[in-house]
Design a protein around this motif. Structure first.
Motif, short mmCIF file in Angstrom:
data_model
loop_
_atom_site.label_atom_id
_atom_site.label_comp_id
_atom_site.label_asym_id
_atom_site.label_seq_id
_atom_site.Cartn_x
_atom_site.Cartn_y
_atom_site.Cartn_z
N VAL A 26 3.02 5.96 -2.96
CA VAL A 26 4.19 6.72 -3.43
C VAL A 26 4.24 6.72 -4.95
CG1 VAL A 26 6.71 6.75 -3.48
CG2 VAL A 26 5.50 6.39 -1.32
N GLY A 27 3.98 5.58 -5.56
CA GLY A 27 3.98 5.49 -7.02
C GLY A 27 2.91 6.37 -7.64
N PHE A 28 1.74 6.43 -7.02
CA PHE A 28 0.66 7.27 -7.52
C PHE A 28 1.05 8.74 -7.49
CE2 PHE A 28 -3.36 9.56 -7.09
CZ PHE A 28 -4.08 9.00 -8.14
N VAL A 29 1.68 9.19 -6.41
CA VAL A 29 2.10 10.58 -6.30
C VAL A 29 3.20 10.89 -7.31
CG1 VAL A 29 3.22 12.26 -4.78
CG2 VAL A 29 1.39 10.80 -3.90
N VAL A 30 4.17 9.99 -7.45
CA VAL A 30 5.25 10.20 -8.42
C VAL A 30 4.69 10.25 -9.84
CG1 VAL A 30 7.29 9.11 -9.45
CG2 VAL A 30 7.05 9.23 -6.97
N LEU A 31 3.77 9.36 -10.15
CA LEU A 31 3.16 9.36 -11.48
C LEU A 31 2.39 10.66 -11.73
CD1 LEU A 31 2.59 7.75 -14.05
CD2 LEU A 31 0.54 6.85 -12.92
N ALA A 32 1.70 11.16 -10.72
CA ALA A 32 0.96 12.41 -10.88
C ALA A 32 1.90 13.57 -11.17
CB ALA A 32 0.13 12.69 -9.62
N PHE A 33 3.02 13.65 -10.43
CA PHE A 33 3.98 14.73 -10.68
C PHE A 33 4.64 14.58 -12.04
CE2 PHE A 33 3.81 15.59 -6.11
CZ PHE A 33 3.78 16.98 -6.14
N TRP A 34 4.95 13.36 -12.42
CA TRP A 34 5.58 13.13 -13.72
C TRP A 34 4.64 13.51 -14.86
CZ3 TRP A 34 4.76 9.16 -17.54
CH2 TRP A 34 5.71 9.19 -18.56
N LEU A 35 3.37 13.12 -14.75
CA LEU A 35 2.42 13.47 -15.80
C LEU A 35 2.17 14.97 -15.85
CD1 LEU A 35 -0.14 10.55 -15.52
CD2 LEU A 35 1.45 11.00 -17.39
N ARG A 36 2.18 15.61 -14.69
CA ARG A 36 2.04 17.07 -14.65
C ARG A 36 3.22 17.73 -15.38
NH1 ARG A 36 2.81 20.89 -9.54
NH2 ARG A 36 2.19 22.84 -10.49
N HIS A 37 4.41 17.22 -15.12
CA HIS A 37 5.60 17.76 -15.78
C HIS A 37 5.55 17.48 -17.28
CE1 HIS A 37 9.78 18.65 -16.67
NE2 HIS A 37 9.90 17.45 -17.19
N LEU A 38 5.13 16.29 -17.65
CA LEU A 38 5.12 15.88 -19.06
C LEU A 38 4.13 16.69 -19.87
CD1 LEU A 38 6.38 13.64 -20.88
CD2 LEU A 38 4.32 12.33 -20.44
N THR A 39 2.95 16.93 -19.32
CA THR A 39 1.91 17.64 -20.07
C THR A 39 2.03 19.14 -19.94
OG1 THR A 39 0.39 17.53 -18.20
CG2 THR A 39 0.28 15.74 -19.82
N GLY A 40 2.76 19.63 -18.94
CA GLY A 40 2.91 21.07 -18.76
C GLY A 40 1.69 21.73 -18.13
N MET A 41 0.78 20.94 -17.59
CA MET A 41 -0.41 21.51 -16.94
C MET A 41 -0.05 22.10 -15.60
SD MET A 41 -3.21 18.63 -17.88
CE MET A 41 -4.60 19.55 -17.31
N ARG A 42 -0.67 23.18 -15.22
CA ARG A 42 -0.40 23.80 -13.93
C ARG A 42 -1.65 24.00 -13.17
NH1 ARG A 42 4.92 24.75 -13.41
NH2 ARG A 42 5.97 25.03 -15.35
N GLY B 166 0.82 -1.22 0.00
CA GLY B 166 0.00 0.00 0.00
C GLY B 166 0.85 1.25 0.00
N VAL B 167 1.92 1.25 0.75
CA VAL B 167 2.82 2.41 0.79
C VAL B 167 3.45 2.62 -0.59
CG1 VAL B 167 4.94 3.32 1.79
CG2 VAL B 167 3.28 2.17 3.25
N ALA B 168 3.90 1.54 -1.22
CA ALA B 168 4.52 1.65 -2.54
C ALA B 168 3.51 2.14 -3.57
CB ALA B 168 5.08 0.29 -2.97
N PHE B 169 2.26 1.68 -3.47
CA PHE B 169 1.23 2.14 -4.40
C PHE B 169 0.98 3.64 -4.22
CE2 PHE B 169 -3.20 3.11 -5.36
CZ PHE B 169 -3.25 2.71 -6.68
#
Length: 55
Positions: free
Chosen positions: A39-55, A34-37
């Motif tokens: 953390v992975g969800f938060v990292v994925l959210a930040f990565w997708l935010r960076h990738l798409t350039g959405m703010r 559960g902890v890994a899930f």
């Protein structure tokens, strides 16, 4: 000189807190899947935010 003393005190307290947290984590029964899930969800959210350039 006072900066070195303050830095030494800060580092000593930080090391003590980190060792205390590590000791308590060893004793705790934690669902690491559960902890890994989460953390992975938060990292994925930040990565997708960076990738798409959405703010």
């Amino acid at each position: 000189m006072i900066r070195f003393v303050a830095l030494f005190v800060f580092l000593t307290v930080a090391a003590f807190l980190l060792s205390e947290i590590a000791r308590r984590m060893k004793q705790a029964k934690i669902d690491w899947t559960g902890v890994a899930f989460a953390v992975g969800f938060v990292v994925l959210a930040f990565w997708l935010r960076h990738l798409t350039g959405m703010r």
